[in-house]
Write an enzyme that holds these catalytic residues in place. Structure first.
Site, PDB file in Angstrom:
ATOM      1  N   ASP A   1     -11.426   2.788   3.963  1.00  0.00           N
ATOM      2  CA  ASP A   1     -11.919   1.412   3.835  1.00  0.00           C
ATOM      3  C   ASP A   1     -13.438   1.342   3.708  1.00  0.00           C
ATOM      4  OD1 ASP A   1     -10.070  -0.712   3.835  1.00  0.00           O
ATOM      5  OD2 ASP A   1      -9.594  -0.389   5.945  1.00  0.00           O
TER       6      ASP A   1
ATOM      7  N   GLN B   1      -5.130  -1.386   9.560  1.00  0.00           N
ATOM      8  CA  GLN B   1      -5.030  -2.748   9.023  1.00  0.00           C
ATOM      9  C   GLN B   1      -5.680  -3.746   9.977  1.00  0.00           C
ATOM     10  OE1 GLN B   1      -3.801  -3.475   5.991  1.00  0.00           O
ATOM     11  NE2 GLN B   1      -4.116  -5.678   6.207  1.00  0.00           N
TER      12      GLN B   1
ATOM     13  N   LYS C   1       0.838  -1.202   0.000  1.00  0.00           N
ATOM     14  CA  LYS C   1       0.000   0.000   0.000  1.00  0.00           C
ATOM     15  C   LYS C   1       0.871   1.251   0.000  1.00  0.00           C
ATOM     16  CE  LYS C   1      -3.810  -2.180   2.403  1.00  0.00           C
ATOM     17  NZ  LYS C   1      -4.253  -2.656   3.694  1.00  0.00           N
TER      18      LYS C   1
HETATM   19  N1  GUN Z   1      -6.973  -6.738   6.056  1.00  0.00           N
HETATM   20  C1  GUN Z   1      -7.205  -7.469   4.955  1.00  0.00           C
HETATM   21  N2  GUN Z   1      -7.879  -6.756   4.034  1.00  0.00           N
HETATM   22  C2  GUN Z   1      -8.092  -5.550   4.579  1.00  0.00           C
HETATM   23  C3  GUN Z   1      -8.728  -4.364   4.096  1.00  0.00           C
HETATM   24  O1  GUN Z   1      -9.260  -4.286   2.982  1.00  0.00           O
HETATM   25  N3  GUN Z   1      -8.727  -3.320   4.959  1.00  0.00           N
HETATM   26  C4  GUN Z   1      -8.175  -3.383   6.189  1.00  0.00           C
HETATM   27  N4  GUN Z   1      -8.232  -2.292   6.951  1.00  0.00           N
HETATM   28  N5  GUN Z   1      -7.568  -4.460   6.661  1.00  0.00           N
HETATM   29  C5  GUN Z   1      -7.533  -5.532   5.849  1.00  0.00           C
END
Ligand code: GUN
Length: 296
Positions: free
Chosen positions: A121, A98, A54
């Site tokens: 998100d 996350q 990311k």
């Molecule tokens: N962990 C796995 N996929 C995601 C996601 O799309 N967002 C977040 N915040 N954590 C994750």
């Protein structure tokens, strides 16, 4: 019939290029740099890989990346205080915590402490409610990526029968809301659905998000249907670790009209949509027009 392969890797690269062009214009015309803050608590290796990817892609599209890596022992109060600071920071337009979080932290409380306008998100309860009532919101990245691919492939989705297999808050439920928003007739199925095969065979659009390796087989697919495979499962086969989706690719591709592969389908779209969401949040925060084609 052999299905058209929907190339998520190429599509994600196109989305990132559009985001990058928009970011360049924002900088040039308004002196604004969109910023994404990612918070990682603990040392889960898979999460560390996601967070690194990311960060790299955020910088590649010209955005500012703020990474906050906290020890697994971080208290809830300290984490909430950090989110409070990010909420108040004008350089930060998107915030992602996350998941999963260590078990002593209340994920719902943490997510709902994020400013909904910065909720990259789309997991905040306000955004869930806004999406559910058809209002402008921040939209979860994976379903948004699926929607973009479906719109790109079909143009209009109006009147199509869509079946979403999986009812998670992160994928299944928001995916169903988005398809409803595009005037599909939507069924949410799951592991307890009676005669799942028959339900799936009614689908013009079949989205598999159950987290069970290769559960959706060719006999469950309507000839010519579009199959979107959200699953990412690591399995051992012939002594090797292999990545497979929730769809049995070979049998489904023999029947479907179009299908996303794993890897290289939905996966790359998730981060591309995270960047798109951060850009959208930045435009909204500054009262500027939103990027076209990058939102629901
Ligand atoms: N962990 C796995 N996929 C995601 C996601 O799309 N967002 C977040 N915040 N954590 C994750």
């Amino acid at each position: 019939m052999t299905a058209t392969v929907i190339d998520g890797k190429a599509f994600a690269a196109k989305v990132r290029a559009e985001v990058a062009a928009h970011v360049a214009r924002l900088k040039e015309e308004h002196g604004i740099t969109p910023g994404l803050a990612v918070v990682l608590v603990g040392e889960d290796p898979a999460s560390e890989v996601y967070v690194r990817n990311k960060g790299v892609q955020t910088v590649e599209v010209g955005m500012a990346s703020f990474e906050h890596k906290l020890p697994a022992t971080t208290s809830e109060a300290d984490l909430l205080a950090l989110i409070g600071r990010l909420n108040a920071d004008p350089k930060v337009h998107g915030i992602l915590v996350q998941l999963p979080l260590p078990s002593h932290l209340n994920s719902e409380l943490v997510i709902n402490t994020i400013d909904p306008a910065k909720d990259a998100d789309g997991f905040h309860i306000s955004n869930v409610g806004l999406l559910g009532t058809g209002q402008k919101s921040m939209v979860p990245c994976t379903p948004l990526g699926c929607l973009m691919m479906l719109r790109d492939h079909h143009g209009s989705l109006s009147g199509m029968n869509a079946v979403v297999v999986g009812r998670s808050n992160i994928v299944g439920k928001p995916m169903a809301q988005l398809l409803l928003g595009d005037s599909c007739t939507v069924t949410i199925a799951h592991s307890r659905t009676k005669d799942l095969a028959a339900v799936c065979r009614g689908a013009d659009i079949l989205v598999a998000a159950v987290g069970r390796p290769e559960m959706i087989t060719g006999d469950m697919v309507k000839p010519g249907a579009t199959v979107i495979d959200v699953g990412i499962n690591r399995i051992e086969r012939d002594g090797k670790v292999k990545l497979v989706g929730d769809v049995h690719y070979a049998s489904a591709a023999a029947v479907a009209g179009a299908i996303t592969p794993v890897p290289g389908g939905v996966g790359p779209m998730t981060i591309a949509c995270l960047l798109a969401n951060t850009l959208t949040a930045c435009c909204r925060a500054n009262g500027l027009p939103e990027p076209k084609g990058l939102t629901a």
